[in-house]
Design a protein around this motif. Structure first.
Motif, PDB file in Angstrom:
ATOM      1  N   VAL A 128       0.855  -1.185   0.000  1.00 32.83           N
ATOM      2  CA  VAL A 128       0.000   0.000   0.000  1.00 32.83           C
ATOM      3  C   VAL A 128       0.892   1.235   0.000  1.00 32.83           C
ATOM      4  CG1 VAL A 128      -1.801   1.273   1.198  1.00 32.83           C
ATOM      5  CG2 VAL A 128      -1.741  -1.216   1.322  1.00 32.83           C
ATOM      6  N   ASN A 130       1.009   5.387   0.119  1.00 34.72           N
ATOM      7  CA  ASN A 130       0.305   6.644   0.375  1.00 34.72           C
ATOM      8  C   ASN A 130       0.982   7.768  -0.395  1.00 34.72           C
ATOM      9  OD1 ASN A 130      -0.337   5.011   2.936  1.00 34.72           O
ATOM     10  ND2 ASN A 130      -1.720   6.775   3.038  1.00 34.72           N
ATOM     11  N   VAL A 132       0.093  11.470  -3.053  1.00 29.58           N
ATOM     12  CA  VAL A 132      -0.848  12.338  -3.753  1.00 29.58           C
ATOM     13  C   VAL A 132      -1.134  11.749  -5.131  1.00 29.58           C
ATOM     14  CG1 VAL A 132      -1.310  14.690  -4.548  1.00 29.58           C
ATOM     15  CG2 VAL A 132       0.166  14.315  -2.571  1.00 29.58           C
ATOM     16  N   LYS A 137      -2.733  16.266  -7.699  1.00 25.11           N
ATOM     17  CA  LYS A 137      -1.354  16.795  -7.770  1.00 25.11           C
ATOM     18  C   LYS A 137      -1.322  18.285  -8.077  1.00 25.11           C
ATOM     19  CE  LYS A 137      -0.276  16.542 -12.583  1.00 25.11           C
ATOM     20  NZ  LYS A 137      -0.816  15.509 -13.392  1.00 25.11           N
TER      21      LYS A 137
ATOM     22  N   PRO B 112      10.618  -1.797  -0.834  1.00 27.37           N
ATOM     23  CA  PRO B 112      11.160  -1.322  -2.113  1.00 27.37           C
ATOM     24  C   PRO B 112      10.320  -0.180  -2.673  1.00 27.37           C
ATOM     25  CG  PRO B 112       9.967  -3.364  -2.443  1.00 27.37           C
ATOM     26  CD  PRO B 112       9.962  -3.100  -0.968  1.00 27.37           C
ATOM     27  N   VAL B 114       8.409   1.569  -5.847  1.00 31.02           N
ATOM     28  CA  VAL B 114       7.834   1.114  -7.112  1.00 31.02           C
ATOM     29  C   VAL B 114       7.605   2.308  -8.026  1.00 31.02           C
ATOM     30  CG1 VAL B 114       6.700  -0.955  -6.262  1.00 31.02           C
ATOM     31  CG2 VAL B 114       5.525   1.239  -6.117  1.00 31.02           C
ATOM     32  N   GLN B 115       7.567   1.999  -9.304  1.00 33.46           N
ATOM     33  CA  GLN B 115       7.309   3.026 -10.313  1.00 33.46           C
ATOM     34  C   GLN B 115       5.809   3.271 -10.384  1.00 33.46           C
ATOM     35  OE1 GLN B 115       9.727   4.590 -12.232  1.00 33.46           O
ATOM     36  NE2 GLN B 115       8.007   5.885 -12.861  1.00 33.46           N
ATOM     37  N   LEU B 116       5.376   4.474 -10.026  1.00 32.97           N
ATOM     38  CA  LEU B 116       3.951   4.792 -10.053  1.00 32.97           C
ATOM     39  C   LEU B 116       3.571   5.434 -11.388  1.00 32.97           C
ATOM     40  CD1 LEU B 116       3.574   6.302  -6.475  1.00 32.97           C
ATOM     41  CD2 LEU B 116       3.043   3.993  -7.198  1.00 32.97           C
ATOM     42  N   PRO B 117       2.275   5.413 -11.705  1.00 24.38           N
ATOM     43  CA  PRO B 117       1.824   6.044 -12.954  1.00 24.38           C
ATOM     44  C   PRO B 117       2.088   7.552 -12.919  1.00 24.38           C
ATOM     45  CG  PRO B 117       0.104   4.654 -12.035  1.00 24.38           C
ATOM     46  CD  PRO B 117       1.184   4.752 -11.000  1.00 24.38           C
ATOM     47  N   GLU B 118       2.112   8.156 -14.112  1.00 23.86           N
ATOM     48  CA  GLU B 118       2.224   9.616 -14.265  1.00 23.86           C
ATOM     49  C   GLU B 118       1.375  10.367 -13.244  1.00 23.86           C
ATOM     50  OE1 GLU B 118       4.925  10.686 -16.093  1.00 23.86           O
ATOM     51  OE2 GLU B 118       3.616  12.454 -16.046  1.00 23.86           O
ATOM     52  N   GLY B 119       1.951  11.325 -12.578  1.00 22.56           N
ATOM     53  CA  GLY B 119       1.168  12.210 -11.733  1.00 22.56           C
ATOM     54  C   GLY B 119       1.019  11.757 -10.295  1.00 22.56           C
ATOM     55  N   PHE B 120       1.388  10.526  -9.994  1.00 24.85           N
ATOM     56  CA  PHE B 120       1.292  10.044  -8.617  1.00 24.85           C
ATOM     57  C   PHE B 120       2.595  10.341  -7.875  1.00 24.85           C
ATOM     58  CE2 PHE B 120      -2.547   7.371  -8.252  1.00 24.85           C
ATOM     59  CZ  PHE B 120      -2.995   7.454  -9.551  1.00 24.85           C
ATOM     60  N   ARG B 121       2.472  10.929  -6.689  1.00 25.63           N
ATOM     61  CA  ARG B 121       3.660  11.159  -5.879  1.00 25.63           C
ATOM     62  C   ARG B 121       3.544  10.427  -4.559  1.00 25.63           C
ATOM     63  NH1 ARG B 121       4.185  16.248  -4.229  1.00 25.63           N
ATOM     64  NH2 ARG B 121       2.331  16.885  -5.331  1.00 25.63           N
ATOM     65  N   PRO B 122       4.458   9.518  -4.292  1.00 34.44           N
ATOM     66  CA  PRO B 122       4.380   8.714  -3.061  1.00 34.44           C
ATOM     67  C   PRO B 122       4.939   9.460  -1.868  1.00 34.44           C
ATOM     68  CG  PRO B 122       6.283   8.043  -4.343  1.00 34.44           C
ATOM     69  CD  PRO B 122       5.605   9.136  -5.129  1.00 34.44           C
ATOM     70  N   SER B 123       4.372   9.188  -0.674  1.00 33.46           N
ATOM     71  CA  SER B 123       4.937   9.769   0.541  1.00 33.46           C
ATOM     72  C   SER B 123       5.364   8.666   1.509  1.00 33.46           C
ATOM     73  CB  SER B 123       3.919  10.683   1.211  1.00 33.46           C
ATOM     74  OG  SER B 123       2.769   9.957   1.608  1.00 33.46           O
ATOM     75  N   HIS B 124       4.699   7.537   1.390  1.00 32.62           N
ATOM     76  CA  HIS B 124       4.984   6.462   2.334  1.00 32.62           C
ATOM     77  C   HIS B 124       4.508   5.152   1.728  1.00 32.62           C
ATOM     78  CE1 HIS B 124       5.627   4.583   6.219  1.00 32.62           C
ATOM     79  NE2 HIS B 124       4.443   4.023   6.123  1.00 32.62           N
ATOM     80  N   ALA B 125       5.200   4.072   2.026  1.00 31.82           N
ATOM     81  CA  ALA B 125       4.763   2.780   1.499  1.00 31.82           C
ATOM     82  C   ALA B 125       4.858   1.702   2.568  1.00 31.82           C
ATOM     83  CB  ALA B 125       5.611   2.391   0.294  1.00 31.82           C
ATOM     84  N   GLU B 126       3.887   0.808   2.544  1.00 32.44           N
ATOM     85  CA  GLU B 126       3.873  -0.301   3.490  1.00 32.44           C
ATOM     86  C   GLU B 126       3.859  -1.607   2.723  1.00 32.44           C
ATOM     87  OE1 GLU B 126       3.921  -0.401   6.733  1.00 32.44           O
ATOM     88  OE2 GLU B 126       3.244   1.567   7.451  1.00 32.44           O
TER      89      GLU B 126
END
Lengths: 137, 137
Positions: A128, A130, A132, A137, B112, B114-126
DNA sequence: GCATTTTTGCAATAGTGTTGCAAGTTTTAA
DNA sequence: TTAAAACTTGCAACACTATTGCAAAAATGC
Protein backbone atom coordinates in the motif's frame (compact mmCIF):
# COMPACT_ATOMS: atom_id res chain seq x y z
CA UNK A 1 -28.73 -2.04 -17.09
CA UNK A 2 -28.56 -5.50 -18.46
CA UNK A 3 -24.83 -5.82 -18.01
CA UNK A 4 -25.09 -5.75 -14.24
CA UNK A 5 -27.61 -8.56 -14.15
CA UNK A 6 -25.33 -10.56 -16.38
CA UNK A 7 -22.45 -10.25 -13.97
CA UNK A 8 -24.64 -11.55 -11.19
CA UNK A 9 -25.97 -14.42 -13.27
CA UNK A 10 -22.51 -15.35 -14.48
CA UNK A 11 -21.60 -15.80 -10.83
CA UNK A 12 -24.65 -17.92 -10.04
CA UNK A 13 -26.23 -15.28 -7.86
CA UNK A 14 -29.90 -14.43 -7.65
CA UNK A 15 -30.60 -11.03 -9.10
CA UNK A 16 -31.92 -8.79 -6.36
CA UNK A 17 -32.34 -5.05 -5.99
CA UNK A 18 -29.68 -4.81 -3.33
CA UNK A 19 -27.07 -6.67 -5.30
CA UNK A 20 -27.77 -4.72 -8.45
CA UNK A 21 -27.55 -1.40 -6.66
CA UNK A 22 -24.33 -2.24 -4.83
CA UNK A 23 -22.64 -3.68 -7.89
CA UNK A 24 -23.64 -0.60 -9.86
CA UNK A 25 -22.04 1.54 -7.20
CA UNK A 26 -18.76 -0.28 -7.56
CA UNK A 27 -18.81 -0.04 -11.32
CA UNK A 28 -19.54 3.66 -11.32
CA UNK A 29 -17.09 4.61 -8.59
CA UNK A 30 -13.45 5.24 -9.32
CA UNK A 31 -11.89 4.29 -6.04
CA UNK A 32 -12.44 1.64 -3.44
CA UNK A 33 -15.47 1.62 -1.18
CA UNK A 34 -15.90 0.93 2.48
CA UNK A 35 -19.00 -0.57 3.98
CA UNK A 36 -19.96 2.86 5.31
CA UNK A 37 -19.66 4.46 1.86
CA UNK A 38 -22.03 1.91 0.46
CA UNK A 39 -24.59 2.33 3.17
CA UNK A 40 -24.44 6.06 2.65
CA UNK A 41 -24.67 6.02 -1.12
CA UNK A 42 -27.46 3.48 -1.37
CA UNK A 43 -29.53 5.68 0.87
CA UNK A 44 -31.75 4.17 3.53
CA UNK A 45 -32.93 1.47 1.21
CA UNK A 46 -31.07 -1.51 2.58
CA UNK A 47 -30.39 -3.00 5.93
CA UNK A 48 -26.84 -2.87 7.22
CA UNK A 49 -26.84 -6.63 7.44
CA UNK A 50 -27.80 -6.96 3.80
CA UNK A 51 -24.88 -4.77 2.82
CA UNK A 52 -22.47 -6.85 4.87
CA UNK A 53 -23.78 -10.08 3.42
CA UNK A 54 -23.74 -8.76 -0.10
CA UNK A 55 -20.14 -7.64 0.23
CA UNK A 56 -19.10 -11.00 1.61
CA UNK A 57 -20.91 -12.78 -1.17
CA UNK A 58 -19.23 -10.63 -3.79
CA UNK A 59 -15.81 -11.32 -2.28
CA UNK A 60 -16.48 -15.05 -2.26
CA UNK A 61 -17.54 -14.97 -5.88
CA UNK A 62 -14.52 -12.92 -6.85
CA UNK A 63 -16.49 -9.92 -8.02
CA UNK A 64 -14.78 -7.57 -5.60
CA UNK A 65 -11.65 -7.86 -3.52
CA UNK A 66 -10.48 -6.79 -0.17
CA UNK A 67 -7.94 -3.97 0.04
CA UNK A 68 -5.49 -3.79 2.90
CA UNK A 69 -5.32 -0.43 4.63
CA UNK A 70 -2.95 1.11 7.10
CA UNK A 71 -5.68 2.47 9.30
CA UNK A 72 -7.64 -0.58 10.10
CA UNK A 73 -10.66 -0.11 7.89
CA UNK A 74 -12.01 -2.58 5.37
CA UNK A 75 -12.12 -1.45 1.77
CA UNK A 76 -13.39 -3.23 -1.30
CA UNK A 77 -12.82 -2.69 -5.00
CA UNK A 78 -13.95 -4.34 -8.21
CA UNK A 79 -11.87 -7.24 -9.38
CA UNK A 80 -10.55 -7.35 -12.91
CA UNK A 81 -11.93 -10.02 -15.19
CA UNK A 82 -9.20 -12.50 -14.46
CA UNK A 83 -10.40 -12.92 -10.89
CA UNK A 84 -12.37 -16.06 -10.21
CA UNK A 85 -14.20 -17.33 -7.18
CA UNK A 86 -11.77 -18.22 -4.45
CA UNK A 87 -8.77 -17.37 -6.56
CA UNK A 88 -7.95 -13.71 -6.78
CA UNK A 89 -5.36 -12.18 -9.03
CA UNK A 90 -5.26 -8.85 -7.34
CA UNK A 91 -1.56 -8.67 -6.82
CA UNK A 92 -1.30 -5.04 -7.66
CA UNK A 93 -0.25 -2.08 -5.56
CA UNK A 94 -2.93 0.00 -3.87
CA UNK A 95 -2.61 3.73 -3.57
CA UNK A 96 -4.24 5.93 -0.95
CA UNK A 97 -4.36 9.62 -1.72
CA UNK A 98 -3.54 11.82 1.25
CA UNK A 99 -5.56 14.66 -0.26
CA UNK A 100 -8.81 13.22 -1.60
CA UNK A 101 -8.55 10.12 0.55
CA UNK A 102 -9.51 7.82 -2.30
CA UNK A 103 -8.04 4.36 -2.52
CA UNK A 104 -7.08 3.42 -6.03
CA UNK A 105 -6.08 0.07 -7.50
CA UNK A 106 -2.95 0.49 -9.57
CA UNK A 107 -3.68 -2.50 -11.74
CA UNK A 108 -0.61 -1.92 -13.85
CA UNK A 109 1.79 -1.81 -10.91
CA UNK A 110 2.54 -5.26 -9.53
CA UNK A 111 3.85 -5.85 -6.05
CA UNK A 112 7.63 -6.31 -6.25
CA UNK A 113 9.29 -9.33 -4.71
CA UNK A 114 11.71 -8.78 -1.87
CA UNK A 115 14.66 -10.79 -0.64
CA UNK A 116 13.60 -12.41 2.63
CA UNK A 117 15.93 -13.69 5.36
CA UNK A 118 17.13 -17.32 5.38
CA UNK A 119 14.30 -19.75 5.96
CA UNK A 120 11.42 -17.48 5.11
CA UNK A 121 9.17 -18.59 2.27
CA UNK A 122 6.69 -16.07 0.89
CA UNK A 123 3.23 -17.00 -0.37
CA UNK A 124 1.63 -13.63 -0.89
CA UNK A 125 2.58 -9.97 -0.62
CA UNK A 126 0.59 -6.79 -0.25
CA UNK A 127 1.75 -3.26 -0.80
CA UNK A 128 0.00 0.00 0.00
CA UNK A 129 1.46 3.33 -1.05
CA UNK A 130 0.31 6.64 0.37
CA UNK A 131 0.81 9.97 -1.35
CA UNK A 132 -0.85 12.34 -3.75
CA UNK A 133 -2.79 10.92 -6.67
CA UNK A 134 -2.92 12.08 -10.28
CA UNK A 135 -6.08 14.10 -9.77
CA UNK A 136 -4.89 15.98 -6.70
CA UNK A 137 -1.35 16.79 -7.77
CA UNK B 1 14.24 -5.11 35.70
CA UNK B 2 15.80 -1.72 35.80
CA UNK B 3 16.16 -1.46 32.04
CA UNK B 4 12.42 -1.27 31.53
CA UNK B 5 12.01 1.60 33.96
CA UNK B 6 14.81 3.40 32.16
CA UNK B 7 13.01 3.17 28.85
CA UNK B 8 9.92 4.71 30.40
CA UNK B 9 11.88 7.46 32.09
CA UNK B 10 13.82 8.22 28.96
CA UNK B 11 10.47 8.88 27.34
CA UNK B 12 9.22 11.11 30.13
CA UNK B 13 6.60 8.65 31.27
CA UNK B 14 5.60 7.92 34.81
CA UNK B 15 6.66 4.46 35.85
CA UNK B 16 3.56 2.44 36.62
CA UNK B 17 2.85 -1.24 37.00
CA UNK B 18 0.77 -1.37 33.84
CA UNK B 19 3.36 0.27 31.66
CA UNK B 20 6.16 -1.87 33.02
CA UNK B 21 4.22 -5.05 32.47
CA UNK B 22 3.14 -4.18 28.96
CA UNK B 23 6.57 -2.99 27.89
CA UNK B 24 8.09 -6.14 29.33
CA UNK B 25 5.67 -8.15 27.25
CA UNK B 26 6.79 -6.47 24.08
CA UNK B 27 10.47 -6.94 24.91
CA UNK B 28 10.07 -10.62 25.70
CA UNK B 29 7.83 -11.46 22.76
CA UNK B 30 9.26 -12.18 19.36
CA UNK B 31 6.39 -11.10 17.18
CA UNK B 32 3.91 -8.31 17.12
CA UNK B 33 1.09 -8.07 19.62
CA UNK B 34 -2.54 -7.13 19.28
CA UNK B 35 -4.54 -5.44 21.98
CA UNK B 36 -6.24 -8.74 22.70
CA UNK B 37 -2.92 -10.57 23.14
CA UNK B 38 -1.86 -8.05 25.71
CA UNK B 39 -5.06 -8.21 27.66
CA UNK B 40 -4.77 -11.97 27.66
CA UNK B 41 -1.13 -12.17 28.65
CA UNK B 42 -1.28 -9.60 31.39
CA UNK B 43 -4.05 -11.59 33.02
CA UNK B 44 -6.99 -9.86 34.59
CA UNK B 45 -4.76 -7.24 36.16
CA UNK B 46 -5.53 -4.26 34.01
CA UNK B 47 -8.56 -2.59 32.65
CA UNK B 48 -9.16 -2.68 28.90
CA UNK B 49 -9.06 1.07 28.84
CA UNK B 50 -5.67 1.15 30.49
CA UNK B 51 -4.28 -1.19 27.88
CA UNK B 52 -5.65 0.97 25.07
CA UNK B 53 -4.28 4.12 26.59
CA UNK B 54 -0.91 2.59 27.31
CA UNK B 55 -0.58 1.40 23.74
CA UNK B 56 -1.51 4.82 22.39
CA UNK B 57 0.97 6.47 24.71
CA UNK B 58 3.73 4.10 23.62
CA UNK B 59 2.99 4.77 19.96
CA UNK B 60 3.07 8.54 20.57
CA UNK B 61 6.39 8.25 22.33
CA UNK B 62 7.81 6.09 19.59
CA UNK B 63 8.36 3.05 21.80
CA UNK B 64 6.19 0.82 19.68
CA UNK B 65 4.78 1.14 16.18
CA UNK B 66 1.67 0.24 14.37
CA UNK B 67 1.78 -2.65 11.91
CA UNK B 68 -0.57 -2.79 8.94
CA UNK B 69 -2.44 -6.03 8.49
CA UNK B 70 -4.51 -7.51 5.74
CA UNK B 71 -7.29 -8.62 8.01
CA UNK B 72 -8.25 -5.43 9.70
CA UNK B 73 -6.67 -5.93 13.08
CA UNK B 74 -4.29 -3.57 14.80
CA UNK B 75 -0.88 -4.91 15.69
CA UNK B 76 1.96 -3.28 17.54
CA UNK B 77 5.66 -4.05 17.73
CA UNK B 78 8.69 -2.56 19.43
CA UNK B 79 10.44 0.18 17.57
CA UNK B 80 14.14 0.08 17.00
CA UNK B 81 16.25 2.68 18.77
CA UNK B 82 16.23 5.12 15.92
CA UNK B 83 12.53 5.75 16.34
CA UNK B 84 11.67 8.97 18.08
CA UNK B 85 8.42 10.48 19.25
CA UNK B 86 6.29 11.44 16.30
CA UNK B 87 8.87 10.36 13.81
CA UNK B 88 9.03 6.64 13.10
CA UNK B 89 11.64 4.93 11.03
CA UNK B 90 9.80 1.70 10.67
CA UNK B 91 9.96 1.41 6.96
CA UNK B 92 10.67 -2.28 6.95
CA UNK B 93 8.68 -5.18 5.58
CA UNK B 94 6.38 -7.08 7.92
CA UNK B 95 5.97 -10.82 7.65
CA UNK B 96 2.96 -12.83 8.77
CA UNK B 97 3.51 -16.56 9.16
CA UNK B 98 0.66 -18.66 7.81
CA UNK B 99 1.58 -21.48 10.19
CA UNK B 100 2.29 -19.96 13.59
CA UNK B 101 0.41 -16.79 12.78
CA UNK B 102 3.09 -14.56 14.24
CA UNK B 103 3.77 -11.18 12.75
CA UNK B 104 7.46 -10.44 12.51
CA UNK B 105 9.27 -7.20 11.74
CA UNK B 106 11.92 -7.83 9.12
CA UNK B 107 14.04 -4.90 10.20
CA UNK B 108 16.70 -5.66 7.65
CA UNK B 109 14.30 -5.76 4.70
CA UNK B 110 13.27 -2.28 3.59
CA UNK B 111 10.17 -1.60 1.56
CA UNK B 112 11.16 -1.32 -2.11
CA UNK B 113 10.13 1.68 -4.16
CA UNK B 114 7.83 1.11 -7.11
CA UNK B 115 7.31 3.03 -10.31
CA UNK B 116 3.95 4.79 -10.05
CA UNK B 117 1.82 6.04 -12.95
CA UNK B 118 2.22 9.62 -14.26
CA UNK B 119 1.17 12.21 -11.73
CA UNK B 120 1.29 10.04 -8.62
CA UNK B 121 3.66 11.16 -5.88
CA UNK B 122 4.38 8.71 -3.06
CA UNK B 123 4.94 9.77 0.54
CA UNK B 124 4.98 6.46 2.33
CA UNK B 125 4.76 2.78 1.50
CA UNK B 126 3.87 -0.30 3.49
CA UNK B 127 4.50 -3.90 2.60
CA UNK B 128 3.21 -7.04 4.24
CA UNK B 129 4.36 -10.48 3.15
CA UNK B 130 2.57 -13.67 4.08
CA UNK B 131 4.21 -17.08 4.05
CA UNK B 132 6.10 -19.51 6.25
CA UNK B 133 8.61 -18.11 8.71
CA UNK B 134 12.06 -19.40 9.65
CA UNK B 135 10.79 -21.29 12.68
CA UNK B 136 7.94 -23.08 10.92
CA UNK B 137 9.69 -24.06 7.73
C1' DG C 1 -48.33 -20.62 -11.09
C1' DC C 2 -46.42 -23.22 -7.56
C1' DA C 3 -42.90 -25.46 -4.89
C1' DT C 4 -38.11 -24.93 -3.76
C1' DT C 5 -34.28 -22.28 -2.85
C1' DT C 6 -32.27 -18.08 -1.75
C1' DT C 7 -32.21 -13.54 0.19
C1' DT C 8 -33.78 -10.04 3.24
C1' DG C 9 -34.98 -7.51 7.53
C1' DC C 10 -35.37 -7.55 12.30
C1' DA C 11 -33.78 -8.37 16.83
C1' DA C 12 -30.31 -9.71 19.59
C1' DT C 13 -25.45 -10.32 20.57
C1' DA C 14 -20.41 -9.75 20.45
C1' DG C 15 -16.21 -7.22 19.65
C1' DT C 16 -13.56 -3.03 19.49
C1' DG C 17 -12.31 1.43 20.68
C1' DT C 18 -13.28 6.09 23.00
C1' DT C 19 -14.57 9.64 26.57
C1' DG C 20 -15.61 11.90 31.20
C1' DC C 21 -14.88 11.79 35.66
C1' DA C 22 -13.63 10.56 40.38
C1' DA C 23 -10.27 8.00 42.92
C1' DG C 24 -5.70 6.50 43.22
C1' DT C 25 -0.67 6.69 42.22
C1' DT C 26 3.58 8.87 40.90
C1' DT C 27 6.45 12.76 40.66
C1' DT C 28 8.48 17.04 42.18
C1' DA C 29 10.47 19.94 45.13
C1' DA C 30 10.60 22.03 49.69
C1' DT D 1 9.61 12.89 54.41
C1' DT D 2 5.87 14.93 53.17
C1' DA D 3 2.39 17.60 50.85
C1' DA D 4 0.86 19.62 46.62
C1' DA D 5 0.72 19.13 41.77
C1' DA D 6 0.59 16.28 37.87
C1' DC D 7 -0.49 12.27 35.87
C1' DT D 8 -2.62 7.58 35.45
C1' DT D 9 -6.15 4.31 36.39
C1' DG D 10 -10.74 2.09 36.69
C1' DC D 11 -15.46 2.44 36.12
C1' DA D 12 -19.52 3.46 33.65
C1' DA D 13 -21.41 4.78 29.63
C1' DC D 14 -21.35 5.24 24.83
C1' DA D 15 -20.54 4.63 19.74
C1' DC D 16 -19.34 2.03 15.95
C1' DT D 17 -18.57 -2.23 13.46
C1' DA D 18 -19.67 -6.84 12.43
C1' DT D 19 -22.12 -11.39 13.03
C1' DT D 20 -25.95 -14.86 13.84
C1' DG D 21 -30.70 -17.02 14.05
C1' DC D 22 -34.99 -16.92 12.46
C1' DA D 23 -39.28 -15.77 10.19
C1' DA D 24 -41.06 -13.27 6.25
C1' DA D 25 -40.37 -12.09 1.56
C1' DA D 26 -38.52 -12.51 -2.97
C1' DA D 27 -36.31 -14.97 -6.78
C1' DT D 28 -35.62 -19.16 -9.35
C1' DG D 29 -36.75 -23.50 -11.74
C1' DC D 30 -40.02 -26.31 -13.61
Amino acid sequence: MVVIEDILKKNQLSVTDGRKKILELFISSEGALAHADIEEKTGENFDRVTVYRTLNTFVEKGIIHHIPTTDNSILYALCKDNCEAGHHHDNHVHFICDVCNKTICLDEVTVPTVQLPEGFRPSHAEMVVNGVCGDCK
